[in-house]
Design a protein around this motif. Structure first.
Motif, PDB file in Angstrom:
ATOM      1  N   THR A   1       0.810  -1.222   0.000  1.00  0.00           N
ATOM      2  CA  THR A   1       0.000   0.000   0.000  1.00  0.00           C
ATOM      3  C   THR A   1       0.844   1.274   0.000  1.00  0.00           C
ATOM      4  OG1 THR A   1      -0.131  -0.058   2.424  1.00  0.00           O
ATOM      5  CG2 THR A   1      -1.898  -1.156   1.207  1.00  0.00           C
ATOM      6  N   ALA A   2       2.159   1.150  -0.147  1.00  0.00           N
ATOM      7  CA  ALA A   2       3.032   2.331  -0.075  1.00  0.00           C
ATOM      8  C   ALA A   2       2.727   3.341  -1.178  1.00  0.00           C
ATOM      9  CB  ALA A   2       4.499   1.908  -0.141  1.00  0.00           C
ATOM     10  N   ASP A   3       2.483   2.865  -2.382  1.00  0.00           N
ATOM     11  CA  ASP A   3       2.225   3.764  -3.510  1.00  0.00           C
ATOM     12  C   ASP A   3       0.755   4.183  -3.601  1.00  0.00           C
ATOM     13  OD1 ASP A   3       4.880   3.630  -4.229  1.00  0.00           O
ATOM     14  OD2 ASP A   3       4.570   2.007  -5.675  1.00  0.00           O
ATOM     15  N   GLN A   4      -0.093   3.511  -2.895  1.00  0.00           N
ATOM     16  CA  GLN A   4      -1.526   3.802  -2.777  1.00  0.00           C
ATOM     17  C   GLN A   4      -2.368   3.567  -4.027  1.00  0.00           C
ATOM     18  OE1 GLN A   4      -2.218   7.698  -0.972  1.00  0.00           O
ATOM     19  NE2 GLN A   4      -1.899   6.814   1.048  1.00  0.00           N
ATOM     20  N   TRP A   5      -1.860   3.940  -5.204  1.00  0.00           N
ATOM     21  CA  TRP A   5      -2.716   3.903  -6.400  1.00  0.00           C
ATOM     22  C   TRP A   5      -3.278   2.522  -6.677  1.00  0.00           C
ATOM     23  CZ3 TRP A   5      -1.699   0.913 -10.697  1.00  0.00           C
ATOM     24  CH2 TRP A   5      -0.396   0.430 -10.860  1.00  0.00           C
ATOM     25  N   GLU A   6      -2.497   1.454  -6.373  1.00  0.00           N
ATOM     26  CA  GLU A   6      -2.971   0.104  -6.666  1.00  0.00           C
ATOM     27  C   GLU A   6      -4.245  -0.234  -5.893  1.00  0.00           C
ATOM     28  OE1 GLU A   6       0.219   1.004  -5.553  1.00  0.00           O
ATOM     29  OE2 GLU A   6       1.353  -0.863  -5.569  1.00  0.00           O
ATOM     30  N   THR A   7      -4.345   0.298  -4.651  1.00  0.00           N
ATOM     31  CA  THR A   7      -5.516  -0.037  -3.830  1.00  0.00           C
ATOM     32  C   THR A   7      -6.811   0.473  -4.450  1.00  0.00           C
ATOM     33  OG1 THR A   7      -5.307   1.953  -2.459  1.00  0.00           O
ATOM     34  CG2 THR A   7      -4.149  -0.033  -1.707  1.00  0.00           C
TER      35      THR A   7
END
Length: 415
Positions: free
Chosen positions: A180-186
């Protein structure tokens, strides 16, 4: 007083200016990775039937593309052909008068209406980019891990969690390669990938736009509830895990399942020896109809200030041909032609994923159309709340309330 000689000289100068542009076109694009594909495959194929048109593919790195393109368009230095992002980004260019209207161009007849909506005005009366390709959301799985544990491809959410539990119990690999570090994937992979099976695809998406549905309705809350259940199956420290880390985890054989989109097929084909397959987002219950996020991703338009619109139209019509659909789908693996042409997909994973179109109803990323136009930015908000839900820092119902409240601040039908 101007003499006939002056007029003749002016005519010659004008003719010379026209010759500079005749037959020469430049493509603006963010797809830097496709440079060799265009130069070695696509443009030579086009030139076999159109030898008099010279085209240069001139990409800009993805993070800088939108701002750099706007600057060049405003300054009159942009290329003739503009690679279009879907929905609001290209619609904004059209509203500013930077994109030529394509109404009546023959090639558009080769695309269903659903493929054209990403590059149309809100009322559907004007089209400004030729559809090129979509990406499909789903899951990759490590075939060896599944075989070793006697696992079948999950069909329902119960199957999915049973498989995750069995993989976790075996203790050899990480069940889910996701951080979840980059957030966009979630948001762009998980929420809008598994969500359509909850909110019934276009029914839910259009319901939000019309104001008949709200994010606090059960079908949206249940999507976040499902996402929260993934946390125990992700790597220890997944909160600091980037997209690249997840690719490496799955590509090295250290994870069993990788939530992703078809665009990642070529990455693993080139950078991994893992034998992987794909399965579509699981339905909630056995027998439920399935929905897939078949997201309209890339199109191409004509710069309204191009000096060579006639040749640009010739090229756009070629983009609508069966030849281009076949080449692009099979060479830009994981990007699927949006045209109605029947083509044979050669890559087995890509063939599996495009086959879902015949099994499920297609939709697009939930907030791609209209919903990103106000403040707060729904895209940014969805990245934030979806990550917090998966980090177990926010309750699903609170995520739903935050998105709904932010949307209602500026979108009248949602109030």
């Amino acid at each position: 007083m101007r003499t006939p000689i002056h007029f003749a000289a002016a005519a010659i100068a004008l003719a010379c200016t026209s010759l500079v542009h005749a037959g020469n076109l430049t493509i603006e694009s963010w797809r830097v990775d496709d440079k060799a594909l265009w130069e070695e495959v696509l443009l030579p194929a086009f030139n076999k039937t159109n030898p008099g048109i010279t085209i240069k593919f001139s990409p800009t790195s993805p993070p800088e593309y939108d701002s750099a393109l706007n600057t060049r368009l405003a300054g009159g230095t942009a290329g003739d052909l503009i690679t279009c992002r879907p929905f609001d980004v290209s619609l904004d260019l059209a509203k500013k008068g930077y994109l030529e209207k394509l109404n009546g161009i023959p090639g558009l007849k080769n695309f269903p209406e659903s493929a054209q909506v990403a590059w149309q005005s809100d009322d559907g009366k004007s089209t400004h980019c030729m559809p090129m390709a979509s990406v499909i959301h789903g899951f990759f799985y490590n075939k060896k891990v599944f075989a070793d544990l006697g696992l079948s491809v999950p069909v329902t959410e119960a199957d999915f969690f049973a498989a995750l539990e069995k993989i976790k119990a075996a203790g050899k690999v990480t069940p889910l390669a996701l951080g979840t570090a980059d957030q966009w994937e979630t948001n762009q992979i998980v929420f809008t990938g598994i969500g359509p099976n909850h909110w019934k695809g276009e029914e839910g998406r259009k319901g939000i736009i019309s104001g008949k549905k709200k994010f606090t309705d059960p079908e949206f809350v249940s999507t976040w509830e499902t996402m929260a259940k993934w946390a125990p199956y992700m790597s220890k420290g997944y909160q600091a895990q980037t997209y690249g880390d997840s690719q490496n985890l799955f590509g090295s054989g250290r994870a069993a399942i990788y939530p992703t989109g078809s665009w990642d097929i070529s990455y693993f084909e080139q950078n991994s020896k893992v034998d992987f397959g794909a399965f579509k987002p699981p339905v909630q219950k056995a027998g439920d109809p399935c929905y897939i996020s078949d997201h309209t991703d890339i199109g191409m338009g004509i710069n309204s200030k191009s000096k060579n619109k006639a040749d640009a139209q010739v090229f756009l019509n070629w983009l609508a041909s069966k030849e281009f659909a076949d080449l692009y789908t099979n060479k830009a693996t994981g990007f699927f032609s949006l045209s109605s042409h029947a083509i044979e997909v050669k890559n087995p994973v890509a063939k599996e994923m495009i086959g879902w179109r015949n099994q499920c109803k297609s939709t697009i990323r939930l907030n791609a159309q209209i919903m990103n136009r106000g403040t707060p930015s729904m895209e940014n908000e969805l990245w934030n709340v979806s990550s917090q839900v998966m980090n177990l820092k926010m309750a699903p119902k609170d995520a739903a309330q935050q998105i709904q409240t932010g949307f209602a601040k500026w979108y009248t039908p949602s109030k």
